[in-house]
Design a protein around this motif. Structure first.
Motif: not given
Ligand code: ADP
Length: 589
Positions: A75-76, A79-82, A111-113, A117-118
């Motif tokens: 998932t990280a 989300m990073g790519l997107f 991203s709060a999911v 920290t994220a």
């Protein structure tokens, strides 16, 4: 990587579904737009398209197939790519004013999911990105203002995201988890309830203090106590145990206490429970300790069942055997007597052939007589009716008597039967010329034991010698019966003193016997706190030994005079230090 918590995992699932749908729609729009015309309008650059293609390949080939454990990393990366793509697009198409800004806010929101920290990382990256773009622009101040709004909006979206996740139904997770846990517990409890109910035996679990924690259905039936009343009170109020004579079990014999004290299972078929209706029920009970995680005794578990019917049947069987053997012994003794008269040349005139047959019939009748006698003795021993009149006697005399009685039998087989020189380790200290080996037991019972051992020695020795030895120390007298016969295989030795046990070999099959003699011998010797054992090697003879507690002359005289005074009707109380031999409850012969 450790298993991710269930709570995060379910969040990821939701984010994943919504996010994936949004990403696919956006990428398709970008690609179609680029190739169908309004590429400039969409603000896409080859860099955006490149990242989109990489992302879609990653999505189709890797993201869809990763296992549960790697979901967070997957998932990280997703989300990073997107977010990289959207960030470039947003900045390229006017930042705060760009239509992609909505996507950006969505990214921050979701991203709060992954937690605070994220989110902090995303906000920091946003700030760095905006700062760099402001530096690169011509009108830095206007940009800076825009960017502050950009950043504040991102922060608000992030906070909103956090708030949303934390107040999401999933987030009332304290309760949800408790519910799930209690559901799990209920399932477990139902399982153990079913298990306990399906055990036909009574089960009681007590804690270290003896308070009943668990009491199943059969336990209720046996004890007469309902579960709700039994649980929470001390087990001794519910499980009132007595011994076979009806005496209350003392602390030292209580199976639960013993199990906890010895840290091992205690089994017994000799307890009686006095149930709530004051009915006596014979129990077979196994009490075992329960250990805590740190190996300390935490309580005990007892599994018991009603064996009253079995005990009754066993008693009836024993009574039958006892009566039958007693009744049959008399006619058999008569047959034996008449046969011996028929064999006697001075009394009867029979030809050689007939004498042979009569001799065989006589031997078989003797065997039958011995079998009845043994069976009778065993049933008596088992229900405590064996005649038992202990008195001090001197062992050497008895040994000599038995040797005299059996020497005829030994001679018949050309065997020598003799008493070995006695060895008394304490004779010098006692200043005795001849060692005296006093014991306190019923001489008739000990004669039975010794006769059986010597008789076996003669039976199982084809040629050579059978001898008897007596040795002693301060505490014990040890009698040994030694032969040079067929011996006993090593693996048979441990079974030898069991009821009806006979070594199965060609030699023993020919010789015949009941397998009761040694069992009887053990029971009698143990009755007088002695021990019996055998040392033997197959083909090299056997050495049977038994020990009995030894009395010195003074003790023997004292007990003798006490017995004489009692026989005259005097009331002679036992004094402290008196050596008391057990007596049977009844003396029916
Ligand atoms: P029985 O002699 O009537 O069979 P016992 O209980 O006296 O019954 O002996 C049980 C078995 O032990 C015998 O059948 C025999 O196999 C073995 N046994 C006993 N004594 C001896 C001995 N002295 N030498 C070899 N075997 C023996």
């Amino acid at each position: 990587m450790q298993n991710i918590p269930e709570q995060i995992y379910s969040r990821l699932q939701i984010t994943y579904l919504i996010g994936s749908a949004a990403i696919i729609v956006l990428y398709l729009t970008l690609l179609l737009g680029q190739f169908l015309g309004p590429g400039e309008l969409l603000g896409t650059s080859p860099l955006n398209l490149g990242i989109a293609v990489v992302h879609m390949i990653y999505f189709a080939l890797i993201r869809l197939w990763v296992n549960e454990k790697s979901q967070v990393i997957a998932t990280a990366i997703d989300m990073g790519l997107f977010s990289l793509n959207i960030a470039i697009l947003t900045l390229a198409t006017g930042g705060f004013a760009s239509a992609y800004f909505a996507f950006w806010l969505m990214i921050i929101l979701s991203s709060a999911v992954l937690g605070l920290t994220a989110l902090s990382i995303y906000i920091s990256i946003t700030a760095i990105m905006l700062f760099i773009s402001a530096l690169l622009s011509d009108d830095s101040w206007r940009y800076l203002l825009d960017n502050i709004v950009f950043l504040v909006a991102s922060g608000v979206a992030g906070y909103l995201g956090l708030w949303l996740w934390r107040n999401h139904p999933q987030e009332t997770s304290g309760d949800t988890q408790v519910t799930k846990l209690s559901q799990k517990l209920q399932v477990e409890q139902t399982k153990s309830d079913i298990l306990l109910r399906s055990i036909g035996d009574g089960v009681v679990v007590i804690d270290y203090e003896g308070v009943i924690q668990l009491f199943n259905g059969p336990a209720c039936i046996i004890s007469g106590w309902p579960q709700e009343e039994a649980i929470g009170i001390h087990y001794q109020n519910v499980i009132t145990l007595e011994d076979e004579e009806g005496n209350k079990i003392d602390e030292g014999h209580d199976p639960f206490k013993r199990a906890m004290k010895t840290k091992s299972s205690i089994r017994s078929n000799d307890f009686i429970i006095l149930n709530r209706a004051k009915r006596k029920i014979h129990l077979s009970i196994v009490a075992s300790p329960i250990f805590s995680k740190d190996n300390q005794i935490a309580g005990a578990i007892g599994v018991f069942r009603d064996i009253s019917d079995e005990k009754r049947t066993a008693r009836q069987r024993d009574e039958f055997i006892s009566t039958a053997s007693h009744e049959m012994r008399t006619p058999v003794a008569a047959i034996e007597g008449f046969l011996s008269l028929a064999m006697n040349e001075q009394v009867s005139k029979v030809d050689e052939n007939a004498r042979n047959y009569i001799t065989k019939a006589y031997e078989s009748t003797r065997h039958l007589g011995k079998l009845f006698q043994d069976l009778l003795s065993i049933t008596k021993v088992e229900d405590g009716r064996l005649a038992n009149h202990p008195e001090p006697f001197e062992m050497s005399k008895l040994v000599n008597n038995v040797i005299d009685e059996l020497s005829f039998k030994a001679e018949e087989k050309n065997l020598s039967l003799k008493l070995k020189a006695s060895n008394d380790k304490t004779a010098v200290a006692h200043n005795q010329v001849l060692p005296l080996f006093f014991v306190n037991a019923d001489p008739e019972r000990i004669r039975e034991v010794l006769t059986n051992l010597v008789d076996n020695g003669i039976k199982f020795t084809p040629k050579g010698e059978v001898s008897v030895s007596i040795t002693g120390d301060d505490k014990y007298v040890t009698v040994g019966v030694h032969d040079q016969g067929i011996g006993i295989p090593e693996d048979e030795v441990k079974h030898l003193f069991q009821k009806f046990y006979r070594v199965d070999s060609t030699a023993t099959r020919e010789i015949g016997g009941t397998g009761l003699g040694l069992y009887l011998a053990r029971t009698i010797i143990e009755l007088y706190q002695g021990r019996i054992w055998v040392e033997s090697r197959e083909g090299q003879g056997s050495h049977f030994f038994f020990t009995l507690p030894r009395l010195n002359q003074e003790q023997a005289n004292k007990i003798k005079s006490q017995l004489e005074r009692r026989a005259k009707g005097e009331d002679v109380p036992a004094e402290p230090g008196d050596i008391v031999a057990p007596t049977s409850t009844s003396t029916v012969e």
